[in-house]
Design an enzyme around this catalytic site. Structure first.
Site, PDB file in Angstrom:
ATOM      1  N   GLY A 169       2.780  -2.140  83.846  1.00 55.84           N
ATOM      2  CA  GLY A 169       4.349  -2.185  82.263  1.00 55.84           C
ATOM      3  C   GLY A 169       3.532  -0.374  81.662  1.00 55.84           C
ATOM      4  N   GLY A 170       3.279   0.484  81.822  1.00 52.97           N
ATOM      5  CA  GLY A 170       2.811   1.542  81.087  1.00 52.97           C
ATOM      6  C   GLY A 170       1.812   1.142  80.451  1.00 52.97           C
ATOM      7  CE1 TYR A 207       2.902  11.801  87.658  1.00 50.01           C
ATOM      8  CE2 TYR A 207       2.677  14.789  86.542  1.00 50.01           C
ATOM      9  CZ  TYR A 207       4.015  13.175  86.265  1.00 50.01           C
ATOM     10  OH  TYR A 207       4.562  13.280  85.475  1.00 50.01           O
ATOM     11  CD  GLU A 292       2.862  -2.177  89.434  1.00 48.23           C
ATOM     12  OE1 GLU A 292       1.284  -2.372  88.659  1.00 48.23           O
ATOM     13  OE2 GLU A 292       3.751  -2.379  88.106  1.00 48.23           O
ATOM     14  CG  ASN A 294       5.780  -6.119  89.637  1.00 47.03           C
ATOM     15  OD1 ASN A 294       4.144  -6.746  88.759  1.00 47.03           O
ATOM     16  ND2 ASN A 294       6.385  -5.236  89.655  1.00 47.03           N
ATOM     17  NE  ARG A 296       6.138 -10.038  86.698  1.00 47.18           N
ATOM     18  CZ  ARG A 296       6.267  -9.064  86.518  1.00 47.18           C
ATOM     19  NH1 ARG A 296       7.932  -9.103  86.349  1.00 47.18           N
ATOM     20  NH2 ARG A 296       6.332  -7.759  86.361  1.00 47.18           N
TER      21      ARG A 296
END
Length: 345
Positions: A169-170, A207, A292, A294, A296
């Site tokens: 979520g940053g 980056y 990543e 997730n 869900r």
């Protein structure tokens, strides 16, 4: 649907309503939980039955939806067969999934082991590498010692990204443009990660400044069948939070999308992944780089549902019931275009 006759939704708001609707369409009895602050919320009245849970009035409402013991107690009292965690709160919590299993209740989601593996961002990256999914150059292990971070940064080169190893979520994320910034940005990232996730460890990645943020939605059942539902473009963000999600992603060769989607599906087949999941990538100059996974259903899943016709939440429930996926890969095609906009107060 003999194995799941009743279901509890361990969440609030719009995702609870979404799950309640899907369950109702499958003929499943539904149970909702709510905090005192949510006593007039719509999900309370949409369920067949609803129960007050958590601290008394004046308590923090979020605590209600994180109270594993209380949620399991309601589920056992009501004799439910399964619990759907929604997204957020306990949706990626391995301890909650294990508590469900120990209580003889089906957790609608991946196994606890897969929740743990993908919850650790560095472990998830290793799984991606082993499955042939392309990743961003960076560190392989979680780091906490500033001297180790400095040495790793020197190897990777600047600019680079500091990321929390056990979060998302940053939060716990900082861009570092040169060596002079590293110590200060590292301290900031570790403080934020420790506060948000209880773990200060970080990892480093190169980056990529002008990349698109692309997600690949997957579904896997307990019989080894895995499909991908193509992609979503989540590139329009503010403070690392997604604002606009759309599908399909504009400006990317469909052959590249099909290739990366199949790699994601293959990765899930290799580890026996079950349930819904989302692989997140950065895309630049014809290349995908894994960020990543997730484990869900995500808030932006409706844009995929709208143009594939696949009800992802219903598929989650069917998978948990031991049924095979309703779709084969060749059945999943995009029709039209969908955009979701989040309004952030």
């Amino acid at each position: 649907m003999k194995k799941i006759r009743s279901l509890l939704v361990a969440n609030r708001s719009e995702i609870a309503i979404r799950v309640l609707r899907a369950a109702s369409e499958l003929g499943i009895r539904t149970v909702a939980i709510y905090s005192n602050e949510d006593r007039f919320a719509l999900h309370r009245f949409k369920a067949d039955e609803a129960f007050l849970i958590g601290p008394p009035q004046g308590g923090e409402p979020v605590r209600s939806y994180l109270n594993i013991e209380a949620i399991i107690a309601v589920a056992k009292e009501q004799g439910v067969d399964a619990i759907h965690p929604g997204y957020g709160f306990l949706s990626e919590n391995a301890a909650f999934a294990r508590a469900c299993e120990e209580a003889g209740i089906q957790f609608i989601g991946p196994t606890p082991d897969h929740l743990e593996a993908f919850g650790d961002k560095t472990a998830a990256k290793k799984l991606a590498v082993a499955a042939g999914v392309p990743t961003i150059p960076g560190t392989e292990d979680a780091l906490s010692d500033p001297s180790e971070v400095a040495a790793a940064a020197e190897r990777i080169g600047f600019p680079l990204m500091i990321k929390a190893s056990f979060g998302g979520g940053g939060r716990g994320m900082r861009v570092v443009h040169n060596a002079e910034e590293l110590a200060g940005k590292l301290a900031e990232a570790q403080r934020e990660a420790g506060s948000a996730f209880g773990r200060p460890e970080v990892f480093l990645e190169r980056y990529i400044a002008r990349a698109k943020h692309i997600e690949v939605q997957i579904l896997g059942d307990k019989h080894g069948n895995v499909v991908h539902l193509h992609e979503r473009d989540c590139s329009v963000q503010r403070r690392y939070q997604k604002v606009i999600e759309e599908a399909p992603a504009p400006g990317i060769d469909r052959r590249l999308i099909a290739k990366i989607g199949e790699r994601c599906a293959d990765a899930c087949r290799k580890i026996g992944y079950r349930g819904a999941g989302t692989f997140e990538f950065l895309y630049e100059n014809g290349e995908f780089f894994f960020i990543e996974m997730n484990t869900r259903v995500q808030v932006e899943h409706p844009v995929t549902e709208m143009i594939t016709g696949v009800d992802i939440v219903q598929e989650q429930i069917r998978i948990a019931a031991g049924l095979k996926l309703s779709y084969r890969q060749k059945d999943i095609v995009f029709r039209g275009h969908a955009i979701e906009c989040r309004l952030n107060a």
